[in-house]
Design a protein around this motif. Structure first.
Motif, PDB file in Angstrom:
ATOM      1  N   VAL A  88       0.824  -1.211   0.000  1.00  0.00           N
ATOM      2  CA  VAL A  88       0.000   0.000   0.000  1.00  0.00           C
ATOM      3  C   VAL A  88       0.855   1.257   0.000  1.00  0.00           C
ATOM      4  O   VAL A  88       0.701   2.137  -0.865  1.00  0.00           O
ATOM      5  N   ASN A  89       1.771   1.379   0.960  1.00  0.00           N
ATOM      6  CA  ASN A  89       2.552   2.610   1.101  1.00  0.00           C
ATOM      7  C   ASN A  89       3.517   2.835  -0.058  1.00  0.00           C
ATOM      8  O   ASN A  89       3.704   3.969  -0.502  1.00  0.00           O
ATOM      9  N   VAL A  90       4.127   1.766  -0.536  1.00  0.00           N
ATOM     10  CA  VAL A  90       5.192   1.892  -1.536  1.00  0.00           C
ATOM     11  C   VAL A  90       4.682   1.600  -2.950  1.00  0.00           C
ATOM     12  O   VAL A  90       4.648   2.484  -3.808  1.00  0.00           O
ATOM     13  N   VAL A 140       3.709   4.123  -6.124  1.00  0.00           N
ATOM     14  CA  VAL A 140       4.363   4.037  -7.434  1.00  0.00           C
ATOM     15  C   VAL A 140       3.338   3.757  -8.536  1.00  0.00           C
ATOM     16  O   VAL A 140       3.361   4.378  -9.606  1.00  0.00           O
ATOM     17  N   ARG A 141       2.435   2.817  -8.268  1.00  0.00           N
ATOM     18  CA  ARG A 141       1.469   2.400  -9.291  1.00  0.00           C
ATOM     19  C   ARG A 141       0.612   3.576  -9.778  1.00  0.00           C
ATOM     20  O   ARG A 141       0.454   3.793 -10.976  1.00  0.00           O
ATOM     21  N   VAL A 189       3.071  16.169  -7.748  1.00  0.00           N
ATOM     22  CA  VAL A 189       2.958  14.886  -7.057  1.00  0.00           C
ATOM     23  C   VAL A 189       3.278  15.132  -5.594  1.00  0.00           C
ATOM     24  O   VAL A 189       4.392  15.557  -5.260  1.00  0.00           O
ATOM     25  N   VAL A 190       2.307  14.903  -4.736  1.00  0.00           N
ATOM     26  CA  VAL A 190       2.518  15.027  -3.292  1.00  0.00           C
ATOM     27  C   VAL A 190       2.601  13.629  -2.699  1.00  0.00           C
ATOM     28  O   VAL A 190       1.748  12.778  -2.967  1.00  0.00           O
ATOM     29  N   VAL A 191       3.631  13.397  -1.912  1.00  0.00           N
ATOM     30  CA  VAL A 191       3.782  12.140  -1.178  1.00  0.00           C
ATOM     31  C   VAL A 191       3.661  12.460   0.304  1.00  0.00           C
ATOM     32  O   VAL A 191       4.452  13.225   0.844  1.00  0.00           O
ATOM     33  N   VAL A 224      12.161   7.671  -0.460  1.00  0.00           N
ATOM     34  CA  VAL A 224      13.128   7.554  -1.555  1.00  0.00           C
ATOM     35  C   VAL A 224      12.438   7.699  -2.905  1.00  0.00           C
ATOM     36  O   VAL A 224      13.005   8.258  -3.853  1.00  0.00           O
ATOM     37  N   ILE A 225      11.204   7.206  -3.021  1.00  0.00           N
ATOM     38  CA  ILE A 225      10.435   7.376  -4.254  1.00  0.00           C
ATOM     39  C   ILE A 225      10.301   8.865  -4.584  1.00  0.00           C
ATOM     40  O   ILE A 225      10.539   9.296  -5.716  1.00  0.00           O
TER      41      ILE A 225
END
Length: 260
Positions: free
Chosen positions: A116-118, A122-123, A140-142, A167-168
């Protein structure tokens, strides 16, 4: 998977409104971010798995909603189709499961947190990037966590996932340099929301309450939503690379002032 579309027109707003997708929008930070962005004049597609909560949010504020799972390729394709032309993606969906030590790690929980988080981040980011690029002013907000920058006992699985998510964001910013897409990381500390600790601790309400016990003024979902909206509403040549937001009582992830 269900879709609800509500009118987002309001007096005085341009027909060419900025469009955002917010994930994890059924509760907590995601729901609050949706409210704040709509209030700021954005058109928002709120995405989460629980359609009933999304429908209530749409009724309340007039956003568009889509019940979808970011771990599903099919659902992500539906998000892209439903969103249409988009200017911002708020990657908020995620969460923690368990507090076991690494020696006693529940790998099913670790897999869920990574998926879910990673991979979810990315998806959906990958799927929406063509539209964000085409917008000429994409974002893009993370929404990561202070757990992505340090570690603590019992937090190995969550910290590992949030380190990867951080890191993404950092890598994507390098890869998109020179393109009209900002990459913004919002890094909350202790946030008292309805479900985060409750879900992490397997539904144990007393244990969840103890996480916040005696902490004067933990962050609220609205605090983080306000920060997200602030980063998105800066002039587009201004990139807020990283915004760390913690309650005054939290000096570090492992140092918290409590009154009891």
């Amino acid at each position: 998977m269900t879709t609800t579309t509500e009118s987002t027109s309001s007096p005085g707003l341009s027909a060419e409104r900025l469009r955002a997708v917010v994930t994890g929008a059924s509760t907590g930070i995601g729901a609050a971010a949706t409210r704040h962005l709509v209030s700021a004049g954005w058109s928002v597609l709120a995405v989460a798995r629980r359609g009933d909560r999304l429908d209530a949010l749409a009724e309340e504020i007039g956003c568009d909603v889509l019940a979808a799972d970011i771990t599903s390729e099919e659902d992500v394709a539906s998000i892209v189709e439903t969103a249409g032309p988009v200017h911002a993606l708020v990657n908020n969906a995620g969460g923690a499961r368990g507090t076991e030590t690494i020696a006693e790690a529940d790998l099913a929980k670790w897999s869920w947190m990574y998926e879910v988080n990673v991979l979810g981040t990315v998806r959906l980011t990958k799927a929406l990037l063509p539209g964000l690029r085409a917008s000429g002013r994409g974002d893009v907000v993370v929404v990561s966590s202070v757990a992505g920058y340090t570690t603590y006992e019992g937090g190995g699985g969550y910290a590992a996932a949030k380190h990867a998510e951080r890191v993404i964001a950092q890598t994507l910013r390098l890869e998109l340099n020179g393109e009209p897409v900002r990459v913004i990381e919002v890094v909350p500390g202790l946030v008292h929301t309805e479900e985060f600790s409750l879900r992490r601790l397997g539904g144990d309400q007393a244990a969840a309450d103890a996480v916040y016990a005696g902490v004067p003024g933990p962050l609220t979902a609205d605090d983080v939503a306000d920060a997200i909206t602030w980063t998105l509403t800066r002039p587009h040549h201004v990139n807020i690379d990283q915004l760390v937001i913690k309650p005054l009582a939290q000096a570090a992830i492992h140092k918290m002032h409590r009154t009891i």
